[in-house]
Design an enzyme around this catalytic site. Structure first.
Site, PDB file in Angstrom:
ATOM      1  CG  HIS A  59      65.200  50.159   1.814  1.00 19.01           C
ATOM      2  ND1 HIS A  59      65.319  51.728   1.125  1.00 19.01           N
ATOM      3  CD2 HIS A  59      64.084  50.019   2.303  1.00 19.01           C
ATOM      4  CE1 HIS A  59      64.013  52.086   1.848  1.00 19.01           C
ATOM      5  NE2 HIS A  59      63.157  51.098   2.380  1.00 19.01           N
TER       6      HIS A  59
ATOM      7  CG  ASP B  36      66.458  53.908  -0.650  1.00 22.54           C
ATOM      8  OD1 ASP B  36      66.585  53.567   0.415  1.00 22.54           O
ATOM      9  OD2 ASP B  36      66.038  53.063  -1.592  1.00 22.54           O
ATOM     10  CG  HIS B  37      64.731  55.053   5.198  1.00 25.53           C
ATOM     11  ND1 HIS B  37      63.932  54.323   4.564  1.00 25.53           N
ATOM     12  CD2 HIS B  37      65.083  54.425   6.386  1.00 25.53           C
ATOM     13  CE1 HIS B  37      63.643  53.333   5.319  1.00 25.53           C
ATOM     14  NE2 HIS B  37      64.592  53.244   6.743  1.00 25.53           N
TER      15      HIS B  37
HETATM   16  C1  BG6 Z   1      60.583  50.940   4.927  1.00 25.58           C
HETATM   17  C2  BG6 Z   1      59.502  50.034   4.556  1.00 25.58           C
HETATM   18  O1  BG6 Z   1      60.882  51.586   3.724  1.00 25.58           O
HETATM   19  O2  BG6 Z   1      61.612  50.554   5.554  1.00 25.58           O
HETATM   20  C3  BG6 Z   1      59.174  49.101   5.930  1.00 25.58           C
HETATM   21  O3  BG6 Z   1      58.523  50.138   3.984  1.00 25.58           O
HETATM   22  C4  BG6 Z   1      60.399  48.767   6.758  1.00 25.58           C
HETATM   23  O4  BG6 Z   1      58.505  48.049   5.681  1.00 25.58           O
HETATM   24  C5  BG6 Z   1      61.290  49.880   6.706  1.00 25.58           C
HETATM   25  O5  BG6 Z   1      59.919  48.307   7.769  1.00 25.58           O
HETATM   26  C6  BG6 Z   1      62.732  49.441   7.492  1.00 25.58           C
HETATM   27  O6  BG6 Z   1      63.499  50.554   7.839  1.00 25.58           O
HETATM   28  P1  BG6 Z   1      64.545  50.757   8.944  1.00 25.58           P
HETATM   29  O7  BG6 Z   1      65.188  52.187   8.870  1.00 25.58           O
HETATM   30  O8  BG6 Z   1      63.847  50.197  10.267  1.00 25.58           O
HETATM   31  O9  BG6 Z   1      65.507  49.798   8.655  1.00 25.58           O
END
Ligand code: BG6
Length: 480
Positions: free
Chosen positions: A242, A179-180
């Site tokens: 997230h 989960d980044h």
């Molecule tokens: C991803 C989603 O997990 O996270 C995308 O699938 C979203 O829809 C993205 O744009 C957002 O990531 P970050 O790191 O740009 O906040």
């Protein structure tokens, strides 16, 4: 840990995620000298192309390659990047990949070779690829690890089914579910903020906190990926993973230690206190064309009668002793007025009786952009005056830590996976408890029982958002 040598296989190497996130992160780690000394990276995908074409494709996304040093780094990096095309459902293709790895391993001199398989793949091939890799590419001599990306199913049942199939093939300690958001600097900072600062931690209870908002805003829509998005919607895209990760770290009790298992035990424990989201605690929305931008349904790949939310505000109740009665409002939306991800903790009006109508304290943790932690408080207006004045205790990172580079989330996570550290990855039981909270409301929305309000592309969201938040006690101060 993969100390000296590693083979990293990026599956889905020609896809968006690999190009935009995985390879740039690997490149930065390479440039900083943080990859194991002997690292080889093999891109794998169905598209047939030669290595030079592949290099061209990924080069376009590597940053900081204009300087002499950057150029040299890029050259060095591309030297360790190979590309192999193959099918996702064919043993012969995976055997071919395995032979390529064996050839590399025969040439490396140090240690036992370890293999990290990074699946940057659409969910419909997850299981079959995990199986093909296990059967054909599993190293008998070194360590093996597999990294997977969401979506992990669409609800509790499908997630369990998918995880069950994976578990039959790969052990939990070999599996890294990304989960980044867990790799983001300010999310990682939450543990330190809370548990290294008794002053802050003491105030994080239902005695003092009135309400909490965790907000994700993006200024662009789903242009280009509407068809994919429509299957999932914003809640599965952002809140279930997230924002619910952020909530669990913010709300959990102090772990026994900072080991990955102790941390994740506490996260699971606190999520178990959260009952499924009720329909009355939900506001969903879908954007329409405005300001020269297309509406969600103007995308040809989106069904004209789609009830898929591109915005949602959901209130969760954490019924633990610490948080009972405090609403946690999780908001996320596409095509809004700005890019911002933040946690906003609003404290109660405990100053009534002494002061009239002064703003509430708020602790804000801005995850992106422009990382910051600030506390909105009241001070005496300076000078010959006894009135109060709102002021901030402000820890804005680019001012306070201007000399430090903040790494991309994927850099931190790939490094963790190479080091075998699971702290910032999702454990299977975490997934289960989180899906249990979200599944009933998702099913209600899928069945059309909850309807979207519309909002204009580029706006703050549905018109009733302010009332929705106010219902849970949030009081807007002038500058928030
Ligand atoms: C991803 C989603 O997990 O996270 C995308 O699938 C979203 O829809 C993205 O744009 C957002 O990531 P970050 O790191 O740009 O906040």
């Amino acid at each position: 840990a993969f100390e000296n040598d590693a083979i990293i296989v990026v599956l889905g190497a020609s896809g968006d995620l690999a190009k935009k996130k995985t390879y740039p992160a690997l490149f930065n780690l390479f440039s900083l000298g943080l990859l194991p000394k002997e690292t080889h990276i093999i891109g794998y995908a169905r598209t047939k192309m030669d290595v030079a074409t592949f290099h061209e494709k990924i080069s376009a996304y590597l940053k900081g390659t204009d300087t002499e040093e950057g150029k040299a780094n890029k050259e060095g990096f591309l030297k360790i990047c190979d590309y192999i095309s193959g099918q996702y459902d064919e043993d012969a293709s995976f055997q071919n990949l395995n032979q390529a790895m064996e050839r590399i391993e025969a040439k490396t001199k140090v240690g036992s070779p370890s293999r990290l398989f990074y699946m940057a793949l659409p969910p419909n091939v997850f299981t079959v690829v995990a199986k093909g890799l296990k059967n054909n590419c599993y190293s008998q001599k070194g360590q093996n690890r597999i990294v997977i990306e969401k979506p992990f199913g669409k609800d509790l049942e499908s997630s369990r089914e998918m995880m069950g199939k994976l578990k039959d093939l790969w052990k939990e300690d070999e599996t890294f579910r990304i989960d980044h958001y867990l790799g983001k600097e300010m999310v990682k900072n939450l543990l330190i903020m809370r548990f290294a600062n008794p002053l802050l931690e003491a105030g994080l209870t239902n005695e003092l906190v009135d309400n909490v908002q965790i907000t994700f805003k993006e200024p662009f829509g789903t242009e280009g990926r509407g068809g994919y998005f429509d299957e999932f919607g914003i809640i599965r895209d952002i809140q279930q993973n997230h924002l619910s990760q952020v909530l669990s770290i913010l709300a959990m009790e102090r772990p026994k230690s900072f080991s990955s298992e102790d941390i994740r035990d506490e996260k699971v424990k606190v999520l178990k206190f959260v009952p499924p989201i009720k329909e009355e605690d939900v506001l969903i929305g879908q954007y329409t064309a405005a300001n020269g931008k297309p509406g969600y349904k103007d995308d040809d790949t989106v069904p004209k009668d789609s009830n898929c939310p591109t915005f949602a505000a959901l209130t969760l109740w954490v019924n633990s002793p610490r948080w009972k009665g405090v609403p946690f409002i999780l908001k996320a939306g596409k095509a809004l007025d700005e890019a911002k991800v933040e946690i906003r903790i609003q404290y109660k009006d405990v100053t009534k009786g002494i002061f009239k109508d002064i703003p509430r304290n708020e602790l804000v943790i801005r995850i992106q952009p422009n990382e910051a932690v600030y506390l909105k408080m009241n001070a005496k207006k300076p000078g010959l005056d006894t009135n109060t004045l709102p002021a901030d205790l402000d820890l804005t990172y680019k001012e306070r830590f201007s000399e430090v580079r903040i790494p991309e989330a994927y850099e931190a996570l790939i490094l963790d996976a190479l080091n075998g550290d699971h702290s910032n990855f999702v454990r299977d039981d975490e997934l289960d408890v989180s899906w249990a909270i979200f599944t009933p409301i998702l099913h209600a929305i899928d069945a059309g029982k909850v309807k979207n309000e519309t909002y204009e592309y580029g706006s703050r969201g549905p018109a009733s958002l302010n009332d929705f938040i106010a219902k849970y006690g949030y009081k807007r101060s002038n500058d928030s």
